[in-house]
Design a protein around this motif. Structure first.
Motif, PDB file in Angstrom:
ATOM      1  N   TYR A   1       0.831  -1.199   0.000  1.00 44.68           N
ATOM      2  CA  TYR A   1       0.000   0.000   0.000  1.00 44.68           C
ATOM      3  C   TYR A   1       0.867   1.252   0.000  1.00 44.68           C
ATOM      4  O   TYR A   1       0.643   2.198  -0.777  1.00 44.68           O
ATOM      5  CB  TYR A   1      -0.924   0.010   1.225  1.00 44.68           C
ATOM      6  CG  TYR A   1      -1.734   1.288   1.363  1.00 44.68           C
ATOM      7  CD1 TYR A   1      -2.991   1.407   0.775  1.00 44.68           C
ATOM      8  CD2 TYR A   1      -1.221   2.384   2.064  1.00 44.68           C
ATOM      9  CE1 TYR A   1      -3.727   2.584   0.882  1.00 44.68           C
ATOM     10  CE2 TYR A   1      -1.946   3.567   2.174  1.00 44.68           C
ATOM     11  CZ  TYR A   1      -3.189   3.663   1.584  1.00 44.68           C
ATOM     12  OH  TYR A   1      -3.902   4.838   1.677  1.00 44.68           O
ATOM     13  N   ALA A   2       1.864   1.269   0.882  1.00 46.57           N
ATOM     14  CA  ALA A   2       2.732   2.447   0.996  1.00 46.57           C
ATOM     15  C   ALA A   2       3.439   2.741  -0.318  1.00 46.57           C
ATOM     16  O   ALA A   2       3.538   3.900  -0.741  1.00 46.57           O
ATOM     17  CB  ALA A   2       3.750   2.230   2.114  1.00 46.57           C
ATOM     18  N   ALA A   3       3.935   1.693  -0.978  1.00 48.72           N
ATOM     19  CA  ALA A   3       4.614   1.883  -2.254  1.00 48.72           C
ATOM     20  C   ALA A   3       3.650   2.406  -3.312  1.00 48.72           C
ATOM     21  O   ALA A   3       3.983   3.315  -4.090  1.00 48.72           O
ATOM     22  CB  ALA A   3       5.243   0.568  -2.715  1.00 48.72           C
ATOM     23  N   ARG A   4       2.449   1.858  -3.346  1.00 50.91           N
ATOM     24  CA  ARG A   4       1.460   2.294  -4.336  1.00 50.91           C
ATOM     25  C   ARG A   4       1.122   3.778  -4.154  1.00 50.91           C
ATOM     26  O   ARG A   4       1.042   4.537  -5.131  1.00 50.91           O
ATOM     27  CB  ARG A   4       0.197   1.432  -4.230  1.00 50.91           C
ATOM     28  CG  ARG A   4      -0.882   1.776  -5.251  1.00 50.91           C
ATOM     29  CD  ARG A   4      -1.993   0.733  -5.237  1.00 50.91           C
ATOM     30  NE  ARG A   4      -1.478  -0.561  -5.675  1.00 50.91           N
ATOM     31  CZ  ARG A   4      -1.377  -0.939  -6.937  1.00 50.91           C
ATOM     32  NH1 ARG A   4      -1.749  -0.109  -7.913  1.00 50.91           N
ATOM     33  NH2 ARG A   4      -0.903  -2.133  -7.244  1.00 50.91           N
ATOM     34  N   LYS A   5       0.950   4.213  -2.911  1.00 51.59           N
ATOM     35  CA  LYS A   5       0.638   5.620  -2.664  1.00 51.59           C
ATOM     36  C   LYS A   5       1.801   6.509  -3.096  1.00 51.59           C
ATOM     37  O   LYS A   5       1.588   7.601  -3.641  1.00 51.59           O
ATOM     38  CB  LYS A   5       0.322   5.842  -1.191  1.00 51.59           C
ATOM     39  CG  LYS A   5      -0.929   5.132  -0.691  1.00 51.59           C
ATOM     40  CD  LYS A   5      -2.174   5.554  -1.458  1.00 51.59           C
ATOM     41  CE  LYS A   5      -2.615   6.961  -1.160  1.00 51.59           C
ATOM     42  NZ  LYS A   5      -3.896   7.313  -1.830  1.00 51.59           N
ATOM     43  N   PHE A   6       3.033   6.046  -2.866  1.00 52.24           N
ATOM     44  CA  PHE A   6       4.178   6.838  -3.317  1.00 52.24           C
ATOM     45  C   PHE A   6       4.158   7.012  -4.826  1.00 52.24           C
ATOM     46  O   PHE A   6       4.317   8.123  -5.344  1.00 52.24           O
ATOM     47  CB  PHE A   6       5.492   6.188  -2.877  1.00 52.24           C
ATOM     48  CG  PHE A   6       6.705   6.934  -3.355  1.00 52.24           C
ATOM     49  CD1 PHE A   6       7.231   7.984  -2.613  1.00 52.24           C
ATOM     50  CD2 PHE A   6       7.316   6.615  -4.568  1.00 52.24           C
ATOM     51  CE1 PHE A   6       8.331   8.712  -3.067  1.00 52.24           C
ATOM     52  CE2 PHE A   6       8.417   7.333  -5.033  1.00 52.24           C
ATOM     53  CZ  PHE A   6       8.922   8.373  -4.278  1.00 52.24           C
ATOM     54  N   TYR A   7       3.979   5.915  -5.551  1.00 48.47           N
ATOM     55  CA  TYR A   7       3.975   5.987  -7.012  1.00 48.47           C
ATOM     56  C   TYR A   7       2.816   6.835  -7.535  1.00 48.47           C
ATOM     57  O   TYR A   7       2.980   7.574  -8.517  1.00 48.47           O
ATOM     58  CB  TYR A   7       3.883   4.582  -7.615  1.00 48.47           C
ATOM     59  CG  TYR A   7       5.149   3.772  -7.519  1.00 48.47           C
ATOM     60  CD1 TYR A   7       6.345   4.218  -8.075  1.00 48.47           C
ATOM     61  CD2 TYR A   7       5.147   2.523  -6.894  1.00 48.47           C
ATOM     62  CE1 TYR A   7       7.502   3.455  -8.006  1.00 48.47           C
ATOM     63  CE2 TYR A   7       6.295   1.748  -6.830  1.00 48.47           C
ATOM     64  CZ  TYR A   7       7.469   2.221  -7.386  1.00 48.47           C
ATOM     65  OH  TYR A   7       8.611   1.458  -7.318  1.00 48.47           O
ATOM     66  N   GLU A   8       1.655   6.739  -6.905  1.00 52.96           N
ATOM     67  CA  GLU A   8       0.514   7.540  -7.348  1.00 52.96           C
ATOM     68  C   GLU A   8       0.839   9.030  -7.323  1.00 52.96           C
ATOM     69  O   GLU A   8       0.484   9.781  -8.240  1.00 52.96           O
ATOM     70  CB  GLU A   8      -0.712   7.252  -6.471  1.00 52.96           C
ATOM     71  CG  GLU A   8      -1.353   5.897  -6.726  1.00 52.96           C
ATOM     72  CD  GLU A   8      -2.481   5.587  -5.759  1.00 52.96           C
ATOM     73  OE1 GLU A   8      -3.126   4.531  -5.937  1.00 52.96           O
ATOM     74  OE2 GLU A   8      -2.719   6.389  -4.830  1.00 52.96           O
ATOM     75  N   LYS A   9       1.534   9.442  -6.292  1.00 51.92           N
ATOM     76  CA  LYS A   9       1.905  10.857  -6.181  1.00 51.92           C
ATOM     77  C   LYS A   9       3.073  11.194  -7.099  1.00 51.92           C
ATOM     78  O   LYS A   9       3.139  12.288  -7.667  1.00 51.92           O
ATOM     79  CB  LYS A   9       2.226  11.205  -4.731  1.00 51.92           C
ATOM     80  CG  LYS A   9       1.008  11.204  -3.821  1.00 51.92           C
ATOM     81  CD  LYS A   9       1.350  11.655  -2.418  1.00 51.92           C
ATOM     82  CE  LYS A   9       0.104  11.690  -1.531  1.00 51.92           C
ATOM     83  NZ  LYS A   9      -0.825  12.771  -1.936  1.00 51.92           N
TER      84      LYS A   9
END
Length: 391
Positions: free
Chosen positions: A161-169
């Motif tokens: 989840y944390a990685a996905r949120k980073f990439y989204e931003k």
């Protein structure tokens, strides 16, 4: 050294040839024959060779990451940390983020958490969730030290989840693929220490290479991830590019020229020279010739001495690159921050030179002397920005 002051994923295309890496200068560097030579008159040093062995992996085109398999060995990080890096890369792949994004994400997590899924001593609930250490930065959690606006406690402590949120931003940042790593990371993280990410770029690229089949050696060209092709302003996922698209003629410390601490890359006069990676300009000036004259605005000749118009740049991990024999005053000044691929000058024949070419060096340990010079060819190959062999 010189006389200077003290990104759907497609199968990559193999196009590379060997590349160049790090060199510095002795008091006397004579480039006879081939494409030219230079004589660094102010900065001396012995010729003890300092070789850097790049921890690179062949660029295979198969970037699949096994997050449960055997992890490679790195002295700086243990198995669980590398497994977290593998998760970060895997999420990037699933989201079809190019490899440059994987390097940025891994470097960011290196800075924020040392690649550990951290709880927080001020967030009681976090300590009841499986974690790999306890931090104390405000209410930040997880690999990217994300605060409550990023998600729930359980979400932020879930690496995927944390990685996905980073990439989204990250992908919302305009032109992120071309930005210096520390700038792209800061646009996402809004850290109190905006320059802290840069120092992790080199190791993050090596980790991505080791976990994902050499992916940091690819550049995004015409919509395809191409192995070993970063030149003419294209930047590899590692953050490096070849300074000019010419062929290497005279090599590093050959039998006939053991004091040649760089490589000579043939190119027509006026060819644009690009800085190989993001960094800070240490030197930008005319190197005096053997007689102490600052006569860089005319073509030189073998035996004249001096590097001509030249630039030294300091990069992450204390790598220094040098660019000699420019045709005129460099386009950058001491203290300037330069971005990978930025034009810093044009090819010429100033100084101790027998014809137009770029003399290119790479040095380690932030040391501009000959002691730190390494062969640019394997170094640049390891970055996915090979220097082409002449012919």
């Amino acid at each position: 050294m010189s006389s200077a002051d003290t990104e759907p994923r497609r199968r990559p295309v193999r196009v590379g040839a060997l590349a160049a890496a790090l060199t510095a200068a002795l008091a006397f560097l004579c480039c006879t024959g081939g494409t030219g030579a230079f004589f660094l008159t102010e900065l001396g040093g012995d010729a003890a060779e300092h070789q850097l062995t790049p921890a690179s992996v062949e660029c295979t085109g198969d970037f699949d990451v096994d997050v449960t398999g055997t992890m490679p060995r790195f002295s700086q990080y243990g198995e669980r940390q590398l497994r977290n890096a593998a998760v970060i890369i895997k999420v990037g792949q699933e989201m079809k983020v190019p490899p440059r994004g994987w390097v940025i994400a891994v470097a960011t997590a290196m800075q924020e958490s040392r690649l550990l899924n951290l709880a927080n001593r001020t967030v009681a609930e976090s300590r009841n969730i499986p974690h790999e250490g306890v931090g104390a930065d405000h209410d930040s959690l997880g690999l990217f030290q994300q605060r409550p606006s990023w998600g729930s406690i359980a979400q932020r402590m879930t690496p995927e989840y944390a990685a996905r949120k980073f990439y989204e931003k990250l992908v919302e940042v305009s032109g992120w693929e071309k930005l210096p790593l520390t700038v792209a990371a800061q646009r996402v993280q809004i850290s109190a220490f905006p320059d802290a990410y840069a120092k992790h770029e080199e190791l993050a690229a090596r980790i991505v290479d080791a976990l994902a089949g050499g992916a940091a050696r690819t550049a995004l060209i015409a919509g395809e991830q191409v192995c070993d092709a970063a030149a003419s302003g294209e930047i590899a996922a590692s953050g490096w590019t070849a300074p000019i698209p010419g062929g290497v003629g005279s090599g590093f410390r050959t039998a006939s020229r053991p004091a040649h601490n760089g490589v000579d890359i043939a190119a027509p006069k006026g060819t644009l020279i690009r800085v190989a990676a993001t960094g800070r300009v240490l030197v930008s000036r005319c190197d005096p010739d053997r007689s102490g004259r600052h006569s860089c605005d005319v073509d030189g000749w073998p035996g004249k001495g001096g590097c001509g118009w030249f630039v030294d740049v300091l990069h992450a991990q204390d790598i220094v690159t040098r660019y000699c024999h420019m045709v005129s005053r460099p386009r950058v000044a001491v203290g300037d921050t330069v971005e990978a691929g930025q034009v810093i000058g044009e090819v010429g024949s100033s100084g101790n030179s027998s014809g137009p070419h770029l003399h290119f060096e790479v040095h380690t340990d932030g040391d501009r002397s000959s002691r730190s010079a390494i062969d640019p060819v394997p170094f640049m190959q390891s970055k996915g920005a090979p220097l082409k062999r002449a012919g």
